[in-house]
Design a protein around this motif. Sequence first.
Motif, mmCIF file in Angstrom:
data_model
loop_
_atom_site.group_PDB
_atom_site.id
_atom_site.type_symbol
_atom_site.label_atom_id
_atom_site.label_comp_id
_atom_site.label_asym_id
_atom_site.label_seq_id
_atom_site.Cartn_x
_atom_site.Cartn_y
_atom_site.Cartn_z
ATOM 1 N N LEU A 246 8.044 17.031 -34.902
ATOM 2 C CA LEU A 246 6.673 17.061 -33.894
ATOM 3 C C LEU A 246 6.917 17.276 -32.557
ATOM 4 N N ALA A 247 7.878 16.876 -32.133
ATOM 5 C CA ALA A 247 8.073 16.868 -30.710
ATOM 6 C C ALA A 247 8.249 18.313 -30.067
ATOM 7 N N PRO A 248 7.894 18.551 -28.867
ATOM 8 C CA PRO A 248 8.289 19.775 -28.230
ATOM 9 C C PRO A 248 9.690 19.998 -28.064
ATOM 10 N N PRO A 249 10.446 21.109 -27.797
ATOM 11 C CA PRO A 249 11.806 21.179 -27.553
ATOM 12 C C PRO A 249 12.226 20.497 -26.400
ATOM 13 N N ASP A 250 13.485 19.874 -26.509
ATOM 14 C CA ASP A 250 13.998 19.257 -25.411
ATOM 15 C C ASP A 250 14.657 20.105 -24.305
ATOM 16 N N HIS A 251 14.602 21.325 -24.491
ATOM 17 C CA HIS A 251 15.451 22.298 -23.734
ATOM 18 C C HIS A 251 14.617 23.562 -23.412
ATOM 19 N N ASP A 252 14.972 24.228 -22.207
ATOM 20 C CA ASP A 252 14.331 25.458 -21.879
ATOM 21 C C ASP A 252 14.849 26.598 -22.865
ATOM 22 N N THR A 253 13.905 26.923 -23.896
ATOM 23 C CA THR A 253 14.226 27.855 -24.805
ATOM 24 C C THR A 253 14.530 29.299 -24.280
ATOM 25 N N ALA A 254 14.217 29.475 -23.194
ATOM 26 C CA ALA A 254 14.605 30.721 -22.661
ATOM 27 C C ALA A 254 16.100 30.812 -22.398
ATOM 28 N N TYR A 255 16.765 29.674 -22.075
ATOM 29 C CA TYR A 255 18.104 29.523 -21.938
ATOM 30 C C TYR A 255 19.036 29.228 -23.083
ATOM 31 N N ILE A 256 18.431 28.339 -24.141
ATOM 32 C CA ILE A 256 19.237 27.833 -25.082
ATOM 33 C C ILE A 256 18.591 28.074 -26.347
ATOM 34 N N ALA A 257 19.486 28.378 -27.505
ATOM 35 C CA ALA A 257 19.220 28.617 -28.630
ATOM 36 C C ALA A 257 19.897 27.488 -29.675
ATOM 37 N N THR A 258 19.166 26.851 -30.448
ATOM 38 C CA THR A 258 19.830 25.583 -31.014
ATOM 39 C C THR A 258 20.068 25.815 -32.582
ATOM 40 N N TYR A 259 21.168 25.172 -33.077
ATOM 41 C CA TYR A 259 21.504 25.526 -34.517
ATOM 42 C C TYR A 259 21.777 24.025 -34.856
ATOM 43 N N ARG A 260 21.337 22.946 -34.451
ATOM 44 C CA ARG A 260 21.735 21.508 -34.626
ATOM 45 C C ARG A 260 21.172 21.220 -35.894
ATOM 46 N N SER A 261 20.352 21.768 -36.598
ATOM 47 C CA SER A 261 20.029 21.455 -37.941
ATOM 48 C C SER A 261 20.980 21.751 -38.913
ATOM 49 N N ASN A 262 22.075 22.753 -38.326
ATOM 50 C CA ASN A 262 23.191 23.356 -39.646
ATOM 51 C C ASN A 262 24.370 22.508 -39.475
ATOM 52 N N LEU A 263 24.864 22.140 -40.501
ATOM 53 C CA LEU A 263 26.232 21.642 -40.337
ATOM 54 C C LEU A 263 27.251 22.790 -40.030
ATOM 55 N N VAL A 264 28.092 22.650 -39.089
ATOM 56 C CA VAL A 264 29.156 23.405 -38.496
ATOM 57 C C VAL A 264 30.416 22.763 -38.983
ATOM 58 N N ILE A 265 31.216 23.717 -39.789
ATOM 59 C CA ILE A 265 32.641 23.284 -40.254
ATOM 60 C C ILE A 265 33.521 24.463 -39.352
ATOM 61 N N SER A 266 34.616 23.920 -38.845
ATOM 62 C CA SER A 266 35.402 24.562 -38.115
ATOM 63 C C SER A 266 37.153 24.412 -38.394
ATOM 64 N N ALA A 267 37.706 25.473 -38.612
ATOM 65 C CA ALA A 267 39.346 25.411 -38.832
ATOM 66 C C ALA A 267 39.599 25.283 -37.500
ATOM 67 N N VAL A 268 40.516 24.320 -36.801
ATOM 68 C CA VAL A 268 41.076 24.383 -35.426
ATOM 69 C C VAL A 268 42.598 24.382 -35.248
ATOM 70 N N ALA A 269 43.164 25.196 -34.345
ATOM 71 C CA ALA A 269 44.518 25.324 -33.994
ATOM 72 C C ALA A 269 44.584 24.985 -32.558
ATOM 73 N N LYS A 270 45.595 23.864 -32.203
ATOM 74 C CA LYS A 270 45.853 23.595 -30.845
ATOM 75 C C LYS A 270 46.992 23.742 -30.449
ATOM 76 N N LEU A 271 47.434 24.082 -29.068
ATOM 77 C CA LEU A 271 48.562 24.001 -28.463
ATOM 78 C C LEU A 271 48.335 22.674 -27.387
#
Length: 364
Positions: free
Chosen positions: A33-58
């Motif tokens: 119920l709280a208002p967004p904690d960011h400027d929505t003109a600058y940031i789009a949020t997907y924080r309610s989605n689980l993100v799965i990433s395949a990672v390769a590192k050097l």
Amino acid sequence: MRRILVLLLSAFTLNAQAQLGDKVRSALAGDTLAPPDHDTAYIATYRSNLVISAVAKLQLVDVDVEQDAGGGLSFSTNSMEQYGLGLDYKWLSVEATFNVPAFSDYDASLGKTSSKGLGVGFTGRRLWARGFWNTTEGYYLNDPKRWTGSDAPVVRPDLSNRTFLLSAHYALSGKRRFSENAANFQMERQKKSAGTFVAGLSAWHTTIAADSSILSPALVDTFQLATGFSGLRRLLVGATIGYAHTFSFWQKGFIHAAIFPGFTYADQSITTPTETLHGTGLAAVTEFKLGAGINGDRWYGALTTSFYYSTTPIAEKLSLGTNYGFVRFALGIRLGDPGSRRWGLWGCESGVGSLESVDVRLCV
């Protein structure tokens, strides 16, 4: 009376369970119920989605013995590749990586290197923190001809480096237009370019160990040490300040850069053949990040770099430097509704549906 007590106890228990459940849901989902904690003109949020990433590192984890008057003895790893998996949800990010010999570019003459790492992070709107743990075993000497007079490889399978690094940063800008999540973990998207000055704290614990002296007997005089040394433990705790910026282009593309220099208090001990020496002092530390990628609604791909460097004296006119850095490629998918969160008049997700002229909003 007994029945009344049982009923009261049952009601109390159910109420306590309900309150606990509400607290858990609130911690995971936040106040819908709280208002967004960011400027929505600058940031789009997907924080309610689980993100799965395949990672390769050097990965770069070097050990350098450096002379003030030029010339340094450097040990590197035979293999730099690590592979793993990352999971991101809300404010939490977890990533585990390890080397896979079948996928690594080994040079058999330089010995075998094994490594693994784990990262856990908290990323809020203005405060973010991350801890790294990495262990690497098996090194070889760079430029052996300079130090031994021969091109024959000098391999140190006994040399190990265990590093734990903790960093916490706070965005000094109160406009809430810059997203650390968009820059490094892609749980959000930077819709417009933005940046912020950042103040931070860092702690770095390194243990370097070997079965015998890291300096061969022939090099003890060259590096002006009375004896060699076979181990070093170092704890750095200090403060950093710098700037972070994300450039946004083509709506979903981004380039990110950040640099945080600072000074730390150093507490270190050195293991020699006859004793363990202990000392304290001041050390310089630098954290540098650079990245670029494409951040869509469902999929993202990003190439990012992080580099941490520190050097401290271990003897007169002699310093020991340790580097921890990596180039990271991640390909990730967001589970659930691929649309970014849209805020209605009451801070809920809007556009869920409508009934005639009445806008229906769903808050979960």
